[in-house]
Scaffold this active site. Structure first.
Site, short mmCIF file in Angstrom:
data_model
loop_
_atom_site.label_atom_id
_atom_site.label_comp_id
_atom_site.label_asym_id
_atom_site.label_seq_id
_atom_site.Cartn_x
_atom_site.Cartn_y
_atom_site.Cartn_z
N ASP A 103 -1.61 15.61 9.62
CA ASP A 103 -0.87 15.87 10.41
C ASP A 103 -0.37 14.41 11.75
O ASP A 103 0.76 14.62 10.82
CB ASP A 103 -2.75 15.68 10.98
CG ASP A 103 -2.97 15.68 12.27
OD1 ASP A 103 -2.81 16.61 13.60
OD2 ASP A 103 -3.27 14.76 13.69
N TYR A 210 -0.57 11.94 21.90
CA TYR A 210 -0.60 12.76 22.90
C TYR A 210 0.47 12.66 23.91
O TYR A 210 1.45 12.90 24.48
CB TYR A 210 -1.27 13.75 22.76
CG TYR A 210 -2.43 14.18 21.64
CD1 TYR A 210 -1.83 15.65 20.72
CD2 TYR A 210 -3.25 13.89 20.89
CE1 TYR A 210 -2.18 16.39 19.38
CE2 TYR A 210 -3.34 14.20 19.58
CZ TYR A 210 -3.07 14.74 19.22
OH TYR A 210 -3.65 16.03 17.64
N HIS A 266 -6.20 23.17 8.44
CA HIS A 266 -5.74 22.12 8.98
C HIS A 266 -6.30 20.72 8.34
O HIS A 266 -5.95 19.85 7.43
CB HIS A 266 -5.79 21.74 10.32
CG HIS A 266 -5.06 20.76 10.77
ND1 HIS A 266 -4.10 20.73 11.25
CD2 HIS A 266 -5.61 19.59 11.48
CE1 HIS A 266 -3.55 19.72 11.30
NE2 HIS A 266 -4.51 18.88 11.60
#
Length: 286
Positions: A103, A210, A266
């Site tokens: 990730d 982010y 994921h």
């Protein structure tokens, strides 16, 4: 887990809480977690690597768990995150390191290997495309737009923190499937994650990874030239990232291999830990 030791390592202006295992004179392997995990996310892969003779180092990356959480999104750009890991590598060895990332940790690993290859012997990433491929493909691939919509929500001030902390961090719990998959996660696992998410300033710092994207957080366009050999491992049922991103990474950066794992998402490092460990070991032995 009893063989893991913990250290506070100063690097790039912050202190990172770091787990380590394996012989200290072995080749260095650095494992980088993603969102919303911490060092513990790699717990199933640490022992196999240590048993293979690697000195395994797994930090809580900046903003996570017990590591420093500097304020301001400018402290979470990809160059800064990369330089944290360079500092860790040079702290432990004068040689190159094997770098493995999942990730966001994989994004940092890609960026490190692309821009500072002198520190990386081999690269393994899990369910994360090269950041340059992500930038190149996503605007022209509508199926990825919906998958990435949560990133837009994370840009808002304060509201994401409130949402992620509600009901004992139910959203984060559900994202990984902590409470819903007792075959994968023990009560100790759940408690460990909840404790990490509940630390003062952690949610904002985690989200700043982010938020830094809008400030150029993924850095300038990196040439799609990869001087470091790589293996990309991909759980095919990823709800956040399309398989196309994996395929395009392999097509645009041909000096590596891509392996899909069926019946995995994921969170393949938790769902198929033995397969992931085998694929890591197999590649490192090549």
């Amino acid at each position: 887990m009893n063989d893991i030791t913990f250290h506070m390592i100063e690097t790039n202006g912050v202190t990172l809480h770091t787990a380590s295992a394996g012989p200290k004179d072995g080749p260095l392997a650095v494992l980088l977690h993603g969102f919303p995990e911490f060092w513990y996310g790699w717990k199933s892969q640490i022992k196999p690597l240590a048993d293979a003779g690697y000195h395994v180092v797994v930090p809580d990356q900046r903003g996570y768990n017990l590591s420093d959480k500097p304020e301001g999104i400018e402290n979470y750009t990809i160059d800064t995150l990369r330089d944290d890991i360079i500092g860790l590598i040079t702290h432990f060895t004068d040689d190159k390191a094997v770098v493995i990332g999942h990730d966001w940790g994989g994004a940092v690993a890609w960026h490190l290997a692309s821009t500072r290859p002198q520190y990386v012997e081999k690269l393994i990433t899990v369910n994360i495309p090269h950041p340059a491929v992500m930038r190149k493909v996503t605007p022209f691939y509508p199926p990825q737009w919906k998958k990435s919509s949560y990133i837009a929500f994370f840009q808002l001030p304060e509201k994401p923190e409130r949402r992620l902390s509600e009901d004992n961090s139910h959203v984060l719990d559900h994202a990984i499937g902590l409470s819903e998959r007792p075959a994968l996660f023990s009560r100790e696992d759940v408690d460990s994650y909840k404790q990490a998410w509940g630390r003062k300033g952690a949610l904002t710092a985690m989200l700043n990874w982010y938020r830094a994207i809008r400030a150029g957080g993924l850095g300038p366009a990196v040439p799609l030239k990869m001087p470091v050999p790589y293996r990309l491992i991909w759980g095919v049922n990823d709800r956040a990232l399309s398989k196309k991103l994996a395929k395009e990474t392999k097509r645009m950066i041909p000096n590596g291999d891509l392996i899909f794992i069926d019946d995995a998402s994921h969170w393949v490092i938790h769902e198929k830990p033995r397969i992931v460990s085998h694929l890591i070991h197999e590649y490192l032995q090549q």
